[in-house]
Structure formats: structure tokens, C-alpha cells
Design a protein around this motif. Structure first.
Motif, mmCIF file in Angstrom:
data_model
loop_
_atom_site.group_PDB
_atom_site.id
_atom_site.type_symbol
_atom_site.label_atom_id
_atom_site.label_comp_id
_atom_site.label_asym_id
_atom_site.label_seq_id
_atom_site.Cartn_x
_atom_site.Cartn_y
_atom_site.Cartn_z
ATOM 1 N N UNK A 1 0.730 -1.305 -0.013
ATOM 2 C CA UNK A 1 0.118 0.116 -0.087
ATOM 3 C C UNK A 1 0.978 1.274 -0.351
ATOM 4 N N UNK A 2 0.379 2.210 -1.261
ATOM 5 C CA UNK A 2 1.739 2.964 -1.162
ATOM 6 C C UNK A 2 1.401 4.174 0.062
ATOM 7 N N UNK A 3 -0.140 4.652 0.319
ATOM 8 C CA UNK A 3 -0.447 4.995 1.237
ATOM 9 C C UNK A 3 0.588 5.360 3.030
ATOM 10 N N UNK A 4 1.318 3.952 2.759
ATOM 11 C CA UNK A 4 1.898 3.362 4.495
ATOM 12 C C UNK A 4 3.647 3.976 3.685
ATOM 13 N N UNK A 5 4.264 4.563 2.543
ATOM 14 C CA UNK A 5 5.650 5.060 2.329
ATOM 15 C C UNK A 5 5.935 6.044 3.458
ATOM 16 N N UNK A 6 4.923 6.926 3.032
ATOM 17 C CA UNK A 6 5.768 7.703 4.703
ATOM 18 C C UNK A 6 4.304 8.084 5.375
ATOM 19 N N UNK A 7 4.353 9.622 6.676
ATOM 20 C CA UNK A 7 3.921 9.621 6.992
ATOM 21 C C UNK A 7 2.259 10.040 7.001
#
Ligand code: CA
Ligand code: CA
Ligand code: CA
Length: 922
Positions: A618-624
Motif C-alpha cells: 500500500x503506497x499510503x504507508x510509505x510516508x507518514x
């Protein structure tokens, strides 16, 4: 008879293994009866060996090598005692079986060859661009499958993609001594080594030698590694000095945590490991240590025996550190030593007279009745060509009935295989069919007028929505990803070379300071590929391609729900708006935001840390998703901002040509968005015209001829699109000024731009273009003769489906304006190829499209050995000198399996182009 033979055979094996002179017979259900050897038993043993065992070997059921080694061991153990007599008797038998083994020979292409086995020694090198691509060094092609790579002196137990790679400084092929030597260098350590590979028996001796002792820093780190493909050894076993083990399906070996000071740094000081500020790194521990390692003793196709004559062999699972890791066999190189510092004997089983099964290349999607239908059959050079093949119909009753029998037409040799073609174009009846050749029958496929109607749907319905940046994407019960990168983005610092091929000059070229937040970029855009950066150049071509599809084919399909304000996308949920326009809008929003907030089209938006870049899932977990706040400490947050420096960076070097590509895309998008999103349409056009004026006022400095060509091609496209949108003569004049010299200097690369413009240009334009089209036909006719598929097959480090699809699209535009010069077959052939009529296998290269298609691709779900429907993979990759490969059991080879936005957009266009042509009445 079987029981008695088995009893005696067990006795025989026990003698050989030296465990006892007798054995409990498994045939007797675990009883304790001891068997003694009588002369009669021995005679039966010998007969058993000669008749049964050898027959099994020939029938490919047992690895004869395993027995060969047991017999050799026996010679050592028992030669002095009373069994000598037996052995003497066995020698002729042993020799007879040894005759089955073929010695590897260096061939004219510079690799070792025996039937069923190739050993490549740096035929392919680490290219340094994407570092370790698992396609270099000493490699094994074992019974037609590349099972090992990365044979070289390496500085880690399980090297990852961005670990240091050696540069090959010299390669000597010594045919007389059946040997290849390479010199390898790590310049950071001033460390040179020589690796010599010499054919011996049914294998090779690999020797590592040093002229100077190992640099102190590398003692304990440098070793000789050979990496084995996990999927080739899944559900198989190994013997480490006779200790049995099973290759793990999922990584679960132990890991050692060490202080960072001990680490051999990765490329450019980057780190694949997020140590959360603890200054640590991880080292996998070996699964096994031994002197002799046998891989897959039970499988004659995969049996490899490695014997170290120097330090212990260690078997590692590279997937502990990165899911794309391989099983690594390694020996450490000792310190303070010169001369031979590591030596292995690597022996591989080959099945006598092994012949690769033919690959029947055909379209897994099927054929339109009116088109040519030609299967291309790929054959081992030792295979006997069959003169006929048949097309059979699958009836509603489930019967397979012969419909057409035809002769196979030899094409000849291409790279390592022979090819014949089977033409069944005369069959036009709608229905389901299979092709039979020898004892093979293909998957079933349709012949129907409808075959191309829906094969582009998965790409637009599923693949593109999953690639949408800054949006949450749902599909029925599944959330593909949350809304990512709401913290976009920081100005990239100056003077950097980035791990994804990005860079920064000594100045930012913007009003922003390094690491300053650039507002407004958290909108629109697509993840470029299997990675999650926004690559602006690909955005421009993707938008362009979507507009072409929209304008040429009027694709109003609506199966996706898109809400920009709520950052919400739902797959398989119509919203009353054409999906293609929603995608054009999504790409345009990002491009316009770049011009508005930065001033020009940026090179891209990418990750500051390597450990963010290699993300899967899930890309939304790469940055905060919180803006960076330098006043807070790392991992600290005030609820709105964060002290973790994880926001993506905006790369802003001056990139000649990119602004023109963006201008072309924006000018095109403004037409498509008219009447759909008026505001964005107007903004796209005013941005494009403003940027055009800026570029014309201050042309970027041109450094070399390549840049000048790229720049000029992009400017041509921009002028053509602006003219098409505005009908303003100034754009036409500039296009006319540029296009002819472009065609003169690089015809093949510019013909599509020229052909696409025909409908918008004055009549004389078309007549002037004709001579170039005639010349171009000569070029494509040449290409069509180069291989049995009649299409261009790429030979670079990234397989060629992209070029192939673009080639066909150019041919489509040309066919539209010059139907008598460029025939329709030049458009159709590429799709047949992509759908399965290609080398190596006959799988469709579009995930989820066709009867049998790619189920493992390099997308963000690759760790699950899965796919995103509609993704188009690059296809068959050439491993030099002659091996085309597209692995289906291993998704991690990006050059073969990574789906990229522009290829996928072009695929949608090409399917509709073919569908347009096959359904035309004339
Ligand atoms: Ca990328
Ligand atoms: Ca829609
Ligand atoms: Ca952040």
C-alpha cells in the motif's frame, strides 16, 4: 520380482553408503531382518543396475550422477577389502553410464554448452544503472531454464540490488583449454580478483585467485557467491554434507544484527534498510554450512552438486533482506592470502538426449476471422521438425475435432532455436480452437469478430485506477491503497545522483530552497510503474496516448468512479463519466500543478530514501502523510506535521525536451477535457501556450546531438498539438520547419509524429510525406525478416514490448493515410506477439487477458507473486548472447515483468486500432 530386486538393491546401496554390510529393507515394512550378500545377490545387483537403473536414467527418472557419486565414494571406502572384486566388475558399467554424461564445451558464442546445460561466464555484465539486476556474472541455463546468476566475488552474503557490484575489466575466452577467465574490480577498495571457470567432467571448476591479499576492510565480507533462483528450487530439497534440508518456500532463517560501522556501504551511501536511527544493519545467517552441497538431488532437471576445495560452503536465503533475493551459495575468501583463494567444483546433471519441448506461439486472445493466423513454433536445435500441425475445433459437446491440417513451413534459426510456422488463416469460422503439434495441444482460443472488443478493459478498469496517486482506491471488498503522498513534496537538494536514475544540478532552478516544501503537488498523477514515483516524461506520453485513444476511438467506457475532491476511486462502479476522461483529468491535474507551483515540468517526484523506494504494498504507508517539520525530532509528530524526513522530493534539473513533451500533452488534454472540465481544459491550454512562449524565448542549452534530437522531436510534437488545438499558424510554421529535417535524420523515430499530424495539416503535407513513408516501408520490411515473428524484438536491458507497441501504432497511423503503402498486417502482428505468439513461452503478456496470461508481474503486489489485471509486461529479455527469457514463476525481474504507465496506455490504443482495422468493411 520387484520386492526381491528392491531388497537386494537396498543391500547394495547400504554397502555403497558404508553404513553396514546389510540393511533393513523398506520393502519389508520396517522389519529387522538383516540381509547378507551372496554371489547371487551381487549378480542381481549388477543386472539391476544395468537394466533397471539405466533404463530409469534414460527415462529421466533418476539423476544418474547421484549414483555415480555413491559409486565413487564406494571406491574410496571399499577398494582395499573384499568388495574390490565387485567394483572391478562394476567399472565397465560405471564407464558405460559415464558415457551418458556430456562434457561442457566452449562454443563459438563464448559460453559452455552441453545438451541440457549452458554455463555463461559474464556474457552479461552488471550494467551499473539499476545495479544488480540478477542478470549478470556466472549463470546457469539448466534444461532450458536460467536457474543461477550472480556468480562473482561479492561483498555481502546475499547482495541486494544496490549493493556494490564488481566491474569486469577483462574477459578471456580460452577455447583450447575450455576455460574463461574474468578480472573483476571494486575500485572503492582498489580490489582486483580473477575468476577462472574451466569445464571439467559434467560441470565446471571455478577458481578465484588474487595477486594481492584481500584489503583488510573486506576480510570477512568478500566471498565467492553463486545465486540460485528460489522458484526453481521451491518444493525441493538439498543435502549439505549429507544433512538433508528442504528449501524454504517462505524466508524464515535467522538474522544477525550488527553495528553499522561493520557494513560494506551500499551504492552512494544509500541504505535499503530503515534502521530507525539505531545505526544497525542486518546480516542473514546461513541455512547450512558444508563442504559439499547437493541441490535438488531428487530432480534430474535441477540437480547441482557443489564441492568446495577451500573454505566451507554457506547456503543463504537472500529473501530475508529483500523479497527479490535468491538462494545464495557462498565461500568466504581468506585474508592474507594470494593465489587460489576459493575453488569449487560445480557439477550439474543433464538428462541424456534432453530436448526442450516445442513452444507453440499463438494468440491467447484468439483471432478475428479476417486476419492472418500464423502460429510460430519454437524448437530445440536437436528436435526433429514435424511437417504438419493441425487446428482442431472444440465442440459444444467437449470434443476436439480436426478442422484444418497444414504443413509447417521452416523459417530457420533465430538466436538459439529453430522455428517453423503454421498458417491457418483459411479457417474463418467462429468458434473455439486448439493447435496440435506432435503430442502437444495448446490452450483453447476463440476465432470471432469480437476478440478485440474487451481485451483493453482490464487495463483501463483495473490497472490504471490502481496506479492513481493521491487517491484511495477500492475494488469491491479490497482497498488497493489509501490516499498516499499527502505530504508532497520537498524541493530536492542540489548536486545529487539518485538511485532511480534521477539527478540534481548545482542549483535548484526554482524559487525554493533545498528541502523547502513546494505546495500544490499532492494532486493527480500515476505511480510510474512497479515503483511509486511520478515520472513526468511518462506522464506526458501517457496523457498523449489517452487523448489519442479518446479522439480516435471515442471510448466512452464507464466502469470507474472517481471523486477528486474526496480523493476516492472505486473500480467496477460507473459514475456517469467516461473513465478515459477521468484518467486524462487525473494526469493533467498533476502536470498543471507542476507548472503552477514550480514553473516548469519537473523531472519527477521521487523518494529521498532507498528504503522508501523499494516499497511493496500500500503506497499510503510509505510516508507518514504529514508535512515535514524540521523543528520536530525524527518520528515525532504534533498531529499535523512530522519530524520524519520522509516526504518525497521534487527533482528539478533542466531537462531539455521535457517541457515540450508537457506542452504537447497539455495542448492535447485541453481538447479532450473541453466540455468535461472546462476550467482545467482552459488552464491546460494557457499553461501550454505560456510554456511554449517561454521555451521559444530561452531555448535550453543543447549539449550533444542526442539531446538536440530529443529536444527537436518533442518540440515537433508540441507544435503539432498546439496547432491542432488552436489552429494558430505560428505553430504550423514551426512544425513544418522541424519535421522534415527530423525525418531526414532519424526517420523511424519521427515517422509516428509525422503520420499522426496528417489529418490536421494542409493537403500538400501528405504528398510531401509520401516519399518518407515509402522509405519507412523498406525499413519495416527489413525488420520483418529479422525473426520468425516478423516484429521488432528489443535487445536492451529492458524487454521490448514498448517499442513493439509503438512500432505498430506508427504503422496504424501510416496505414490510415497510406493504406496502399503500409499494410494492416504490420499493425496486427504486434498484438499477436504480445498475446502469446512470442519466444520462450506462449503466455499472454497482458495480465489477466487471454486464456493463459501473466499471473506474476512486477507491480506493487509482486511480493505476493500476483498481478494487477491489465498490466502489460516488457516481455522477453535478451540475455546475451542468445537467450530470450520471460520468467513466469519469478515476478522480480523488472526488465521482463514490470508494467509501466505509458506502455499500458499505448496498449489500450493499439487494441482499439486493431479492432478498428479488422472490423472495417473495405
Ligand atoms: Ca521510477
Ligand atoms: Ca467513470
Ligand atoms: Ca512526511
Amino acid at each position: 520380482m520387484k520386492t526381491s530386486l528392491r531388497r537386494v538393491f537396498c543391500t547394495f546401496l547400504s554397502v555403497l553408503a558404508g553404513t553396514a554390510t546389510s540393511l533393513r529393507s523398506p520393502a519389508e515394512g520396517g522389519g529387522t531382518q538383516l540381509l547378507s550378500i551372496t554371489p547371487l545377490d551381487l549378480l542381481v545387483v549388477v543386472l539391476y543396475f544395468v537394466i533397471v537403473l539405466k533404463k530409469s536414467i534414460i527415462q529421466r527418472r533418476l539423476p544418474w550422477l547421484a549414483f555415480n557419486h555413491i559409486l565413487k565414494d564406494m571406491t574410496v571406502r571399499y577398494a582395499p577389502n573384499k568388495i574390490t572384486g565387485i567394483l572391478v566388475f562394476m567399472i565397465p558399467v560405471l564407464l558405460a553410464s559415464t558415457a551418458l554424461c556430456q562434457k561442457l564445451q566452449l562454443n563459438d558464442l563464448g559460453y559452455f554448452e552441453a545438451r541440457g546445460l549452458n554455463v555463461l561466464v559474464f556474457s552479461n555484465q552488471y550494467n551499473g544503472f539499476f545495479f544488480d539486476e540478477k542478470t549478470a556474472g556466472i549463470e546457469l541455463i539448466h534444461h532450458g531454464v536460467r536457474t543461477a546468476t550472480g556468480g562473482a566475488v561479492r561483498l555481502q552474503p546475499t547482495p541486494e540490488q544496490w549493493d556494490q557490484i564488481p566491474v569486469m575489466t577483462e574477459r578471456t575466452v580460452d577455447k583450447k583449454n575450455n576455460s574463461i577467465e574474468v578480472k573483476l574490480r571494486y575500485s572503492d577498495y582498489n580490489f582486483d580478483s580473477r575468476v577462472t571457470v574451466t569445464a571439467k567432467d559434467n560441470g565446471v571448476v571455478i577458481r578465484v585467485s588474487l595477486d594481492k591479499p584481500l584489503p583488510e576492510k573486506l576480510v570477512g565480507n568478500a566471498g565467492f557467491n553463486l545465486e540460485f533462483l528460489p522458484s526453481a528450487y521451491f518444493e525441493k530439497t538439498y543435502l549439505a554434507d549429507r544433512q538433508p534440508g528442504i528449501f524454504p518456500l517462505y524466508p524464515s532463517s535467522n538474522v544477525d544484527v550488527r553495528p553499522l560501522t561493520q557494513k560494506v556501504p551500499q551504492f552512494n551511501g544509500y541504505s535499503t534498510f530503515d534502521d530507525r536511527g539505531r545505526n544497525e544493519f542486518l546480516v542473514p545467517e546461513p541455512l547450512a554450512m558444508c563442504k559439499t552441497l547437493v541441490l535438488a538431488p531428487e530432480d534430474p532437471e535441477r540437480y547441482v552438486r557443489i564441492q568446495s576445495l577451500t573454505a566451507d560452503l554457506m547456503l543463504y536465503d537472500g529473501r530475508i533482506l529483500g523479497q527479490n533475493g535468491w538462494f545464495v551459495v557462498r565461500s568466504l575468501i581468506p585474508g592474507n592470502r594470494t593465489g587460489t583463494v576459493a575453488e569449487w567444483y560445480v557439477e550439474l546433471n543433464t538428462i541424456p538426449n534432453w530436448t526442450r519441448k516445442p513452444v507453440i506461439g499463438f494468440s491467447q486472445v484468439g483471432y478475428h476471422p479476417s486476419q492472418n493466423k500464423i502460429a510460430v513454433i519454437e524448437l530445440d536445435k536437436n528436435d526433429t521438425v514435424l511437417t504438419t500441425a493441425t487446428l482442431c475445433q472444440v465442440t459444444p459437446e467437449g470434443k476436439i475435432v480436426e478442422k484444418f491440417a497444414g504443413t509447417t513451413k521452416p523459417w530457420g534459426q533465430f538466436l538459439r532455436y529453430n522455428y517453423v510456422r503454421f498458417n491457418f488463416s483459411t479457417v474463418r469460422d467462429s468458434g473455439l480452437y486448439v493447435i496440435k503439434y506432435g503430442d502437444q495441444q495448446t490452450d483453447a482460443f476463440p476465432i470471432s469478430t469480437r476478440v478485440y472488443n474487451d481485451v483493453w478493459h482490464p487495463t483501463l478498469d483495473v490497472w490504471f485506477p490502481v496506479q492513481m496517486d493521491h487517491m484511495l482506491v477500492r475494488e469491491a471488498y479490497r482497498i488497493w491503497h489509501g490516499a498516499p503522498f499527502l505530504d508532497d513534496a520537498l524541493q530536492a537538494p542540489v548536486n545529487i545522483r539518485h538511485f532511480d536514475g534521477y539527478w540534481m544540478d548545482s542549483t535548484t532552478h526554482t524559487k525554493y530552497k533545498p528541502l523547502e516544501h513546494i505546495p500544490g503537488l499532492d494532486v493527480g498523477g500515476w505511480f510510474d510503474a512497479g515503483d511509486f514515483d511520478i515520472e513526468t516524461a511518462h506522464h506526458c506520453t501517457t496523457i498523449m496516448s489517452f487523448v489519442d485513444s479518446w479522439e480516435t476511438f471515442n471510448l466512452k467506457r464507464d466502469e470507474t468512479y472517481v471523486d477528486q475532491k474526496a480523493r476516492f476511486v472505486e473500480i467496477h462502479r460507473p459514475d456517469g463519466k467516461p473513465d478515459l476522461l477521468e484518467q486524462i483529468e487525473h494526469g493533467t491535474l498533476q502536470l498543471v500543478a507542476q507548472f503552477k507551483n514550480v514553473g516548469f515540468a519537473v523531472r519527477g517526484i521521487n523518494f529521498p530514501h532507498l528504503y522508501e523506494y523499494h516499497h511493496m504494498g500500500d503506497a499510503s504507508t510509505i510516508t507518514d502523510n504529514r508535512l515535514y517539520n524540521p523543528k520536530l525530532k525524527p518520528y515525532e509528530t504534533d498531529g499535523l506535521t512530522s519530524g520524519t524526513l520522509d516526504d518525497r522530493w521534487v527533482f528539478t534539473p533542466k531537462f531539455p525536451g521535457l517541457n515540450y513533451s508537457a506542452i504537447a500533452a497539455l495542448a492535447a488534454a485541453s481538447r479532450a477535457l473541453k466540455g468535461y472540465n472546462e476550467e482545467l481544459s482552459a488552464e491546460a491550454l494557457s499553461t501550454a501556450e505560456g510554456a511554449w512562449d517561454n521555451e521559444r524565448k530561452e531555448p535550453p542549452p543543447v549539449h550533444d546531438s542526442m539531446m538536440s534530437w530529443i529536444l527537436s522531436n518533442a518540440e515537433c510534437e508540441a507544435a503539432s498539438q498546439l496547432y491542432s488545438t488552436t489552429k494558430n499558424e505560428q505553430y504550423y510554421r514551426r512544425f513544418d520547419e522541424l519535421i522534415w529535417p527530423q525525418l531526414d535524420s532519424a526517420l523511424v523515430w519521427n515517422i509516428a509524429t509525422a503520420a499522426k499530424a496528417v489529418p490536421y495539416m494542409p493537403k500538400e503535407y501528405k504528398s510531401k510525406l509520401e516519399k518518407y513513408v515509402l522509405e519507412y516501408r523498406g525499413e519495416i520490411e527489413k525488420v520483418s525478416q529479422q525473426n520468425p515473428y516478423g516484429v521488432p524484438i528489443g535487445t536492451t536491458g529492458w524487454a521490448g514490448d514498448d517499442e513493439l507497441i509503438n512500432w505498430s501504432i506508427a504503422n496504424y497511423y501510416l496505414n490510415k493515410s497510406f493504406p496502399d503503402v503500409i499494410g494492416r498486417e504490420y499493425v496486427y502482428k504486434a498484438l499477436d506477439y504480445v498475446f502469446g505468439c512470442h519466444p520462450y513461452s506462449n503466455i499472454s503478456f497482458v495480465a489477466g487477458v487471454g486464456t493463459h496470461s501473466k499471473k506474476r508481474t512486477y507491480g506493487n503486489n509482486r511480493a505476493d507473486f500476483s498481478f494487477i489485471a491489465g498490466g502489460v509486461v516488457p516481455g522477453v529479455l535478451l540475455l546475451k548472447p542468445d537467450f530470450l527469457e520471460n520468467k513466469e514463476d519469478w515476478p522480480f525481474l523488472w526488465g521482463e515483468n514490470e508494467c509501466v504507465i505509458d506502455i499500458c496506455a499505448d496498449y489500450i490504443f493499439l487494441v482499439n486500432a486493431v479492432n478498428d482495422l479488422v472490423n472495417r468493411k473495405n
